[in-house]
Motif scaffolding. Structure first.
Motif, PDB file in Angstrom:
ATOM      1  N   SER A 104       7.461   5.263  -1.747  1.00  0.00           N
ATOM      2  CA  SER A 104       8.163   5.839  -2.674  1.00  0.00           C
ATOM      3  C   SER A 104       9.297   6.174  -2.327  1.00  0.00           C
ATOM      4  O   SER A 104      10.266   6.608  -3.176  1.00  0.00           O
ATOM      5  N   GLU A 105       9.892   6.023  -1.256  1.00  0.00           N
ATOM      6  CA  GLU A 105      11.299   6.513  -0.547  1.00  0.00           C
ATOM      7  C   GLU A 105      12.112   5.223  -0.734  1.00  0.00           C
ATOM      8  O   GLU A 105      13.271   5.448  -0.181  1.00  0.00           O
ATOM      9  N   VAL A 106      11.847   3.955  -1.011  1.00  0.00           N
ATOM     10  CA  VAL A 106      12.862   2.845  -1.064  1.00  0.00           C
ATOM     11  C   VAL A 106      12.675   2.362  -2.480  1.00  0.00           C
ATOM     12  O   VAL A 106      11.981   2.737  -3.276  1.00  0.00           O
ATOM     13  N   SER A 107      13.878   1.650  -2.870  1.00  0.00           N
ATOM     14  CA  SER A 107      14.013   0.967  -4.218  1.00  0.00           C
ATOM     15  C   SER A 107      12.933  -0.377  -4.340  1.00  0.00           C
ATOM     16  O   SER A 107      12.325  -0.728  -3.426  1.00  0.00           O
ATOM     17  N   GLY A 108      13.019  -0.390  -5.597  1.00  0.00           N
ATOM     18  CA  GLY A 108      12.151  -1.663  -5.902  1.00  0.00           C
ATOM     19  C   GLY A 108      12.536  -2.767  -5.142  1.00  0.00           C
ATOM     20  O   GLY A 108      11.823  -3.688  -4.926  1.00  0.00           O
ATOM     21  N   GLY A 109      13.719  -3.064  -5.212  1.00  0.00           N
ATOM     22  CA  GLY A 109      14.467  -4.274  -4.383  1.00  0.00           C
ATOM     23  C   GLY A 109      14.052  -4.200  -2.874  1.00  0.00           C
ATOM     24  O   GLY A 109      13.731  -5.351  -2.294  1.00  0.00           O
ATOM     25  N   GLN A 110      14.039  -3.168  -2.251  1.00  0.00           N
ATOM     26  CA  GLN A 110      13.708  -2.796  -0.754  1.00  0.00           C
ATOM     27  C   GLN A 110      12.263  -3.359  -0.679  1.00  0.00           C
ATOM     28  O   GLN A 110      11.668  -4.063   0.295  1.00  0.00           O
ATOM     29  N   ALA A 111      11.454  -2.665  -1.589  1.00  0.00           N
ATOM     30  CA  ALA A 111       9.886  -2.951  -1.583  1.00  0.00           C
ATOM     31  C   ALA A 111       9.598  -4.364  -1.741  1.00  0.00           C
ATOM     32  O   ALA A 111       9.057  -5.069  -1.097  1.00  0.00           O
ATOM     33  N   GLN A 112      10.478  -5.106  -2.863  1.00  0.00           N
ATOM     34  CA  GLN A 112      10.355  -6.507  -2.942  1.00  0.00           C
ATOM     35  C   GLN A 112      10.325  -7.383  -1.545  1.00  0.00           C
ATOM     36  O   GLN A 112      10.069  -8.179  -1.204  1.00  0.00           O
TER      37      GLN A 112
ATOM     38  N   VAL B 159      16.205  -5.067   5.939  1.00  0.00           N
ATOM     39  CA  VAL B 159      15.610  -3.649   5.449  1.00  0.00           C
ATOM     40  C   VAL B 159      14.828  -2.937   6.582  1.00  0.00           C
ATOM     41  O   VAL B 159      14.099  -2.118   6.363  1.00  0.00           O
ATOM     42  N   VAL B 160      15.374  -3.315   7.968  1.00  0.00           N
ATOM     43  CA  VAL B 160      14.585  -2.819   8.938  1.00  0.00           C
ATOM     44  C   VAL B 160      14.978  -1.421   9.020  1.00  0.00           C
ATOM     45  O   VAL B 160      13.984  -0.601   9.629  1.00  0.00           O
ATOM     46  N   GLU B 161      15.889  -0.796   8.443  1.00  0.00           N
ATOM     47  CA  GLU B 161      16.251   0.576   8.731  1.00  0.00           C
ATOM     48  C   GLU B 161      15.498   1.261   7.785  1.00  0.00           C
ATOM     49  O   GLU B 161      15.240   2.637   8.017  1.00  0.00           O
ATOM     50  N   HIS B 162      14.498   0.594   6.848  1.00  0.00           N
ATOM     51  CA  HIS B 162      13.736   1.484   6.114  1.00  0.00           C
ATOM     52  C   HIS B 162      12.357   1.369   6.518  1.00  0.00           C
ATOM     53  O   HIS B 162      11.438   1.781   5.747  1.00  0.00           O
ATOM     54  N   ALA B 163      12.085   0.826   7.856  1.00  0.00           N
ATOM     55  CA  ALA B 163      10.653   0.735   8.399  1.00  0.00           C
ATOM     56  C   ALA B 163       9.733   1.985   8.415  1.00  0.00           C
ATOM     57  O   ALA B 163       8.705   1.875   8.043  1.00  0.00           O
TER      58      ALA B 163
ATOM     59  N   VAL C 246       0.830  -1.170   0.004  1.00  0.00           N
ATOM     60  CA  VAL C 246      -0.060   0.154   0.003  1.00  0.00           C
ATOM     61  C   VAL C 246       1.041   1.006   0.037  1.00  0.00           C
ATOM     62  O   VAL C 246       1.578   1.427   0.868  1.00  0.00           O
ATOM     63  N   PRO C 247       0.827   2.070  -1.148  1.00  0.00           N
ATOM     64  CA  PRO C 247       1.833   3.237  -1.125  1.00  0.00           C
ATOM     65  C   PRO C 247       1.574   4.340   0.100  1.00  0.00           C
ATOM     66  O   PRO C 247       2.351   5.020   0.279  1.00  0.00           O
ATOM     67  N   GLU C 248       0.559   4.422   0.370  1.00  0.00           N
ATOM     68  CA  GLU C 248       0.260   5.482   1.516  1.00  0.00           C
ATOM     69  C   GLU C 248       0.682   5.102   2.850  1.00  0.00           C
ATOM     70  O   GLU C 248       0.991   6.093   3.817  1.00  0.00           O
ATOM     71  N   LEU C 249       1.093   3.614   2.914  1.00  0.00           N
ATOM     72  CA  LEU C 249       1.521   3.171   4.280  1.00  0.00           C
ATOM     73  C   LEU C 249       3.282   3.227   4.170  1.00  0.00           C
ATOM     74  O   LEU C 249       3.984   3.102   3.336  1.00  0.00           O
ATOM     75  N   THR C 250       3.776   3.119   5.432  1.00  0.00           N
ATOM     76  CA  THR C 250       5.284   2.903   5.446  1.00  0.00           C
ATOM     77  C   THR C 250       5.582   1.587   5.319  1.00  0.00           C
ATOM     78  O   THR C 250       4.520   0.661   5.377  1.00  0.00           O
ATOM     79  N   VAL C 251       6.731   1.118   4.977  1.00  0.00           N
ATOM     80  CA  VAL C 251       7.189  -0.145   4.794  1.00  0.00           C
ATOM     81  C   VAL C 251       6.917  -1.091   6.055  1.00  0.00           C
ATOM     82  O   VAL C 251       6.244  -2.044   5.745  1.00  0.00           O
ATOM     83  N   GLY C 252       7.105  -0.364   7.206  1.00  0.00           N
ATOM     84  CA  GLY C 252       6.664  -1.206   8.598  1.00  0.00           C
ATOM     85  C   GLY C 252       5.146  -1.176   8.613  1.00  0.00           C
ATOM     86  O   GLY C 252       4.764  -2.472   9.106  1.00  0.00           O
ATOM     87  N   GLU C 253       4.555  -0.300   8.398  1.00  0.00           N
ATOM     88  CA  GLU C 253       3.055  -0.566   8.198  1.00  0.00           C
ATOM     89  C   GLU C 253       2.368  -1.317   7.243  1.00  0.00           C
ATOM     90  O   GLU C 253       1.600  -2.200   7.459  1.00  0.00           O
TER      91      GLU C 253
END
Ligand code: ADP
Ligand code: ADP
Length: 230
Positions: free
Chosen positions: A138-146, A129-133, A93-100
């Motif tokens: 939109s602030e992380v790379s495709g690989g981090q999102a994956q 990828v915990v440092e990106h939580a 979900v693009p509106e949420l953070t990675v952690g959410e």
């Protein structure tokens, strides 16, 4: 013990047949790779097994119960509890953070926020990828999102994981973090993992593989290959 089974699955998009009479069965604790050239029907098979597509013919059985014929509502309910799905093109979900995003399955299942957050961080940490939580998607790379999508699929320890090219945008090292996480879930929790890939290096992590060509199974390897007698 078979946890997920497709029986004589057949599917067409419009008039174009893409899968014919495919049988596949996955046992608890087993990692199976689905291989085959682009267009051979791998993604379609995964979507049928997840109940995201309905087969034209054939059946899907999940934990010993018919799955494909359930109502959309009952299928989504079982999908939330029993399946973790990693989509090839991502559906975080693009509106949420990675952690959410990673907490979401737990929150939907009623886990308390503090516990959900701790468990999400544990999975993100395992995938590096915990440092990106706290970042938005939109602030992380495709690989981090994956990798976040993989964490989300594993976070509620579902009995079955279905993953469509889960290492597609990852380098060898981060790809191995993902594969290790799947193998560990299989070993420790008896999770059944079905992994779509076209890379032999990735498939070598699986106990066996199923080879698709033009929508048919043309080969299988491993100790327990082929559909079991029922
Ligand atoms: P793979 O995952 O092995 O690349 P897919 O299951 O994605 O194979 O696709 C199998 C075939 O079905 C391909 O020929 C593809 O172009 C076609 N196809 C996939 N999705 C659709 C769709 N939504 N509508 C029409 N054709 C599709
Ligand atoms: P890159 O920045 O590495 O080029 P892209 O954004 O083009 O990455 O995406 C490459 C791949 O990363 C996608 O095919 C998909 O597998 C994965 N990916 C991208 N965004 C997401 C997402 N939101 N959720 C899960 N996987 C994603």
């Amino acid at each position: 013990e078979i946890v997920l089974e497709g029986r004589r699955l057949t599917h067409s998009y419009g008039n174009t047949p893409v899968l014919g009479d495919v049988d596949v069965a996955v046992r608890a604790g087993e990692v199976v790779a689905v291989m085959g050239p682009s267009g051979s029907g791998k993604s379609t098979l995964l979507h049928l097994l997840a109940g995201l597509l309905k087969p034209d013919a054939g059946e899907v059985w999940l934990a010993g119960q018919r799955f494909d014929s359930l109502s959309e509502r009952r299928r989504s309910d079982r999908r939330l509890r029993e399946l973790g799905f990693v989509f090839q093109f991502g559906d975080l979900v693009p509106e949420l953070t990675v952690g959410e995003n990673v907490e979401l399955p737990l929150r939907l299942l009623g886990t308390r926020p503090a516990r959900a957050r701790a468990r999400a961080h544990e999975m993100l940490d395992r995938l590096g990828v915990v440092e990106h939580a706290g970042k938005r998607l939109s602030e992380v790379s495709g690989g981090q999102a994956q990798r976040a999508a993989v964490a989300r699929a594993l976070v509620h320890t579902p009995p079955v994981i279905l993953a469509d090219e889960p290492t597609g945008s990852l380098d060898t090292t981060t790809g191995e973090l993902v594969l290790e996480a799947f193998v560990q879930a299989a070993k420790d929790q008896g999770t059944a993992v079905v992994l779509v890939t076209h890379e032999l290096r990735v498939a070598s992590w699986a106990a066996r593989d199923v080879l698709l060509r033009d929508g048919r199974i043309v080969g299988a390897t491993g100790a327990t290959s082929g559909p079991p007698a029922t």
